[in-house]
Design a protein around this motif. Structure first.
Motif, PDB file in Angstrom:
ATOM      1  N   SER A  99      41.136   8.470  -1.928  1.00  0.00           N
ATOM      2  CA  SER A  99      40.608   9.215  -3.081  1.00  0.00           C
ATOM      3  C   SER A  99      39.409   8.423  -3.603  1.00  0.00           C
ATOM      4  O   SER A  99      39.054   7.384  -3.053  1.00  0.00           O
ATOM      5  CB  SER A  99      41.641   9.271  -4.201  1.00  0.00           C
ATOM      6  OG  SER A  99      42.740  10.037  -3.840  1.00  0.00           O
ATOM      7  N   ALA A 100      38.865   8.872  -4.715  1.00  0.00           N
ATOM      8  CA  ALA A 100      37.814   8.108  -5.400  1.00  0.00           C
ATOM      9  C   ALA A 100      38.478   7.132  -6.368  1.00  0.00           C
ATOM     10  O   ALA A 100      39.598   7.383  -6.810  1.00  0.00           O
ATOM     11  CB  ALA A 100      36.928   9.079  -6.166  1.00  0.00           C
TER      12      ALA A 100
ATOM     13  N   LYS B 153      38.175   8.124 -14.549  1.00  0.00           N
ATOM     14  CA  LYS B 153      38.211   8.273 -13.096  1.00  0.00           C
ATOM     15  C   LYS B 153      36.795   8.559 -12.631  1.00  0.00           C
ATOM     16  O   LYS B 153      36.073   9.325 -13.296  1.00  0.00           O
ATOM     17  CB  LYS B 153      39.038   9.498 -12.708  1.00  0.00           C
ATOM     18  CG  LYS B 153      40.503   9.402 -12.938  1.00  0.00           C
ATOM     19  CD  LYS B 153      41.100  10.757 -12.556  1.00  0.00           C
ATOM     20  CE  LYS B 153      42.597  10.674 -12.452  1.00  0.00           C
ATOM     21  NZ  LYS B 153      43.165  11.809 -11.760  1.00  0.00           N
TER      22      LYS B 153
ATOM     23  N   THR C 109      35.862  10.500 -10.325  1.00  0.00           N
ATOM     24  CA  THR C 109      35.683  11.951 -10.129  1.00  0.00           C
ATOM     25  C   THR C 109      35.319  12.641 -11.452  1.00  0.00           C
ATOM     26  O   THR C 109      34.433  13.494 -11.486  1.00  0.00           O
ATOM     27  CB  THR C 109      36.973  12.571  -9.550  1.00  0.00           C
ATOM     28  OG1 THR C 109      37.282  11.879  -8.346  1.00  0.00           O
ATOM     29  CG2 THR C 109      36.811  14.054  -9.250  1.00  0.00           C
TER      30      THR C 109
ATOM     31  N   PHE D  24      39.623  15.088  -0.181  1.00  0.00           N
ATOM     32  CA  PHE D  24      39.173  15.988  -1.238  1.00  0.00           C
ATOM     33  C   PHE D  24      38.056  16.961  -0.878  1.00  0.00           C
ATOM     34  O   PHE D  24      37.710  17.800  -1.675  1.00  0.00           O
ATOM     35  CB  PHE D  24      38.771  15.125  -2.452  1.00  0.00           C
ATOM     36  CG  PHE D  24      38.489  15.827  -3.747  1.00  0.00           C
ATOM     37  CD1 PHE D  24      39.243  16.912  -4.181  1.00  0.00           C
ATOM     38  CD2 PHE D  24      37.466  15.380  -4.585  1.00  0.00           C
ATOM     39  CE1 PHE D  24      38.987  17.516  -5.407  1.00  0.00           C
ATOM     40  CE2 PHE D  24      37.203  15.975  -5.813  1.00  0.00           C
ATOM     41  CZ  PHE D  24      37.961  17.046  -6.218  1.00  0.00           C
TER      42      PHE D  24
ATOM     43  N   ARG E  71      41.759  19.767  -7.497  1.00  0.00           N
ATOM     44  CA  ARG E  71      41.983  18.384  -7.929  1.00  0.00           C
ATOM     45  C   ARG E  71      43.228  17.799  -7.255  1.00  0.00           C
ATOM     46  O   ARG E  71      44.232  18.462  -7.088  1.00  0.00           O
ATOM     47  CB  ARG E  71      42.134  18.292  -9.451  1.00  0.00           C
ATOM     48  CG  ARG E  71      40.903  18.649 -10.252  1.00  0.00           C
ATOM     49  CD  ARG E  71      39.722  17.747 -10.038  1.00  0.00           C
ATOM     50  NE  ARG E  71      39.890  16.347 -10.268  1.00  0.00           N
ATOM     51  CZ  ARG E  71      39.491  15.673 -11.352  1.00  0.00           C
ATOM     52  NH1 ARG E  71      38.938  16.315 -12.342  1.00  0.00           N
ATOM     53  NH2 ARG E  71      39.636  14.365 -11.436  1.00  0.00           N
ATOM     54  N   GLY E  72      43.130  16.539  -6.908  1.00  0.00           N
ATOM     55  CA  GLY E  72      44.240  15.883  -6.224  1.00  0.00           C
ATOM     56  C   GLY E  72      44.278  16.198  -4.735  1.00  0.00           C
ATOM     57  O   GLY E  72      45.233  15.856  -4.028  1.00  0.00           O
TER      58      GLY E  72
ATOM     59  N   SER F  82      43.031  15.025  -2.086  1.00  0.00           N
ATOM     60  CA  SER F  82      43.084  13.998  -1.033  1.00  0.00           C
ATOM     61  C   SER F  82      44.460  13.946  -0.369  1.00  0.00           C
ATOM     62  O   SER F  82      44.570  13.557   0.801  1.00  0.00           O
ATOM     63  CB  SER F  82      42.747  12.624  -1.598  1.00  0.00           C
ATOM     64  OG  SER F  82      41.502  12.654  -2.210  1.00  0.00           O
ATOM     65  N   ASP F  83      45.485  14.326  -1.111  1.00  0.00           N
ATOM     66  CA  ASP F  83      46.829  14.424  -0.515  1.00  0.00           C
ATOM     67  C   ASP F  83      46.807  15.376   0.677  1.00  0.00           C
ATOM     68  O   ASP F  83      47.473  15.148   1.693  1.00  0.00           O
ATOM     69  CB  ASP F  83      47.828  15.005  -1.530  1.00  0.00           C
ATOM     70  CG  ASP F  83      48.259  14.000  -2.590  1.00  0.00           C
ATOM     71  OD1 ASP F  83      48.065  12.794  -2.387  1.00  0.00           O
ATOM     72  OD2 ASP F  83      48.802  14.444  -3.621  1.00  0.00           O
TER      73      ASP F  83
END
Ligand code: ASP
Length: 446
Positions: free
Chosen positions: A37-38, A48, A50, A170, A184-185, A187-188
């Motif tokens: 992630s970032a 954050k 992002t 992402f 959002r989120g 990257s999972d």
């Protein structure tokens, strides 16, 4: 053995976290696909990356000077690179961003740089190859991931690499070539796609919590982490409000039967939570609790439709359901008796149609009465070990009774994977707390 390891923003917040991530990756030679992630918040009150990138774009959009936000972001990367002596030219990377946004200030491109630069930095730090998600993660025109094309592209990129890669999470590419962000989120999801594309033995998702918790920590103080949970149980808990992973991230690994392990970057030796399709429950592996977790959601209403001998009248339930379908309203639960049946629906969703639906029920179905009760919470006790286990619901109802909690509705989910109770909104938190305490009590094991 091949593992995809995904690190969330809190695990990449600064140089110290970068160094912890390198130790984790190096500790296991199978950890050859890294997804990042970032950088996230370094402390409470921090931002954050992002969020700062979105803010930077908003400045550009409204013609406000954005340079101070961009240089704040740049300093986050510079600090990591300088502290760890990473051979990566942060200034050159930001020059490129500056010149690109001058001519085309695309939000998705700008925000994606959070992950892109983090991955480039991490690749240089680990000595792994950088594989861009632009060009490998492919969207379809409808915005969904084109799984076959993505799997092929990731597999080819991995094949062409040294066999050790870092990918940014992402984002991906639209069919016309435009860069597109995930939700959002996301990257999972990228991590799950990489694990599935390369048929990994394990997908490790590293975050800043000890795993999936048995209950919401803002309601239950210090809930215990769940050591092992099936994908089906996870779905039930997530559906009932437990916040764990990006929902779409489970599908690619589940489909390929790849286990998913949630781990804590701040406690790397802890086993975290293992998620699998199923577990062989031999005696030595028995968990101590029969409940895997408790989760709930507020904001429902119960619509009771009374009619004498409704259970014997064909078609009435169907016509009521058709009314809900017409308004595209999802029905959460249906409970039926001899003279009455009840529907549980989201109050927010049904509110705009409540009067018209009640009237339509009155005129089409001729009930004796229709009653609407708002302010209902649904709470689910989820557990694969509840099946055929006598005493679980007895414990549940006794506990609620002992604590003066009035149950408004009861439903046992399919395959006995969960028991759902409806209670008044004011009892929401109390119900979760007493159920958690009851099922985790060591002095009164089931
Ligand atoms: N950085 C993005 C976010 O904050 C994506 C992610 O972390 O997965 O939502």
């Amino acid at each position: 053995m091949l593992k995809t390891v995904k690190f969330g923003g809190s695990s990449l917040a600064d140089a110290q976290h970068f160094s912890a991530v390198r130790d984790i990756v190096r500790a296991d030679g199978a950890r050859r696909i890294v997804v990042v992630s970032a950088p996230g918040k370094r402390a409470k009150g921090d931002n954050k990356v992002t969020d700062l990138l979105y803010l930077c774009h908003a400045h550009i959009k409204y013609g406000v000077d954005h340079e101070s936000v961009l240089s704040m972001i740049e300093s986050r990367y510079r600090e990591i690179a300088e502290t760890l002596s990473i051979p990566f030219d942060v200034a050159a990377a930001f020059d490129e961003i500056r010149s690109r946004i001058k001519t085309s200030p695309d939000e998705d491109y700008l925000v994606s740089r959070g992950e892109a630069l983090c991955a480039a930095l991490m690749a240089a730090y680990l000595g792994y190859d950088f594989v861009d998600s632009y060009g490998t993660v492919k969207f379809r025109l409808d915005g969904r991931i084109d799984l076959p094309a993505t799997y092929t592209a990731i597999a080819e990129a991995f094949e062409a690499s040294s066999g050790r890669i870092v990918m940014p999470g992402f984002y991906g590419t639209m069919p016309g070539g435009k860069l597109r962000l995930m939700t959002r989120g996301g990257s999972d999801i990228t991590g799950a796609l990489a694990a599935a594309a390369l048929n990994c033995d394990l997908y490790e998702n590293w975050t800043d919590v000890p795993g999936i918790l048995m209950a919401d920590p803002s309601i239950v103080p210090d809930p215990q982490p769940i050591p092992r949970i099936t994908y089906s149980e996870l779905r039930e808990l997530t559906y009932m409000g437990a916040k764990v992973l990006h929902e779409e991230s489970v599908f690619p690994v589940r489909e390929m039967n790849i286990p998913l392990n949630i781990r804590n970057t701040n406690d790397p030796s802890a086993p975290g939570t293992m998620i699998r399709e199923e577990f062989a429950e031999d005696a030595s592996q028995q968990e101590s609790y029969f409940i895997t977790g408790v989760a709930g959601r507020r904001g429902y209403c119960i619509i009771d439709i009374h009619k004498n001998h409704v259970s014997a009248k064909l078609g009435i339930v169907r016509s009521v359901l058709a009314l809900f379908e017409k308004h595209e309203l999802h029905i959460e639960q249906i409970v039926s008796g001899i003279d009455c049946f009840s529907l549980v629906v989201s109050t927010e969703a049904v509110k705009p149609y409540l009067f018209s639906i009640t009237e339509e029920i009155e005129s089409y179905c001729g009930p004796d009465s229709v009653k609407v009760t708002e302010g209902i919470s649904l709470i689910a006790c989820v557990g694969r070990r509840m099946v055929f286990r006598p005493g679980i619901s007895g414990r549940l109802f006794a506990t609620l009774g002992e604590n003066n909690i009035n149950i408004r509705m009861i439903s046992q989910g399919p395959e006995e994977l969960n028991i759902i109770v409806g209670v008044d909104d004011r009892d929401y938190e109390k119900t979760i707390r007493v159920l958690y305490n009851s099922f985790t009590r060591k002095d009164r094991p089931l």
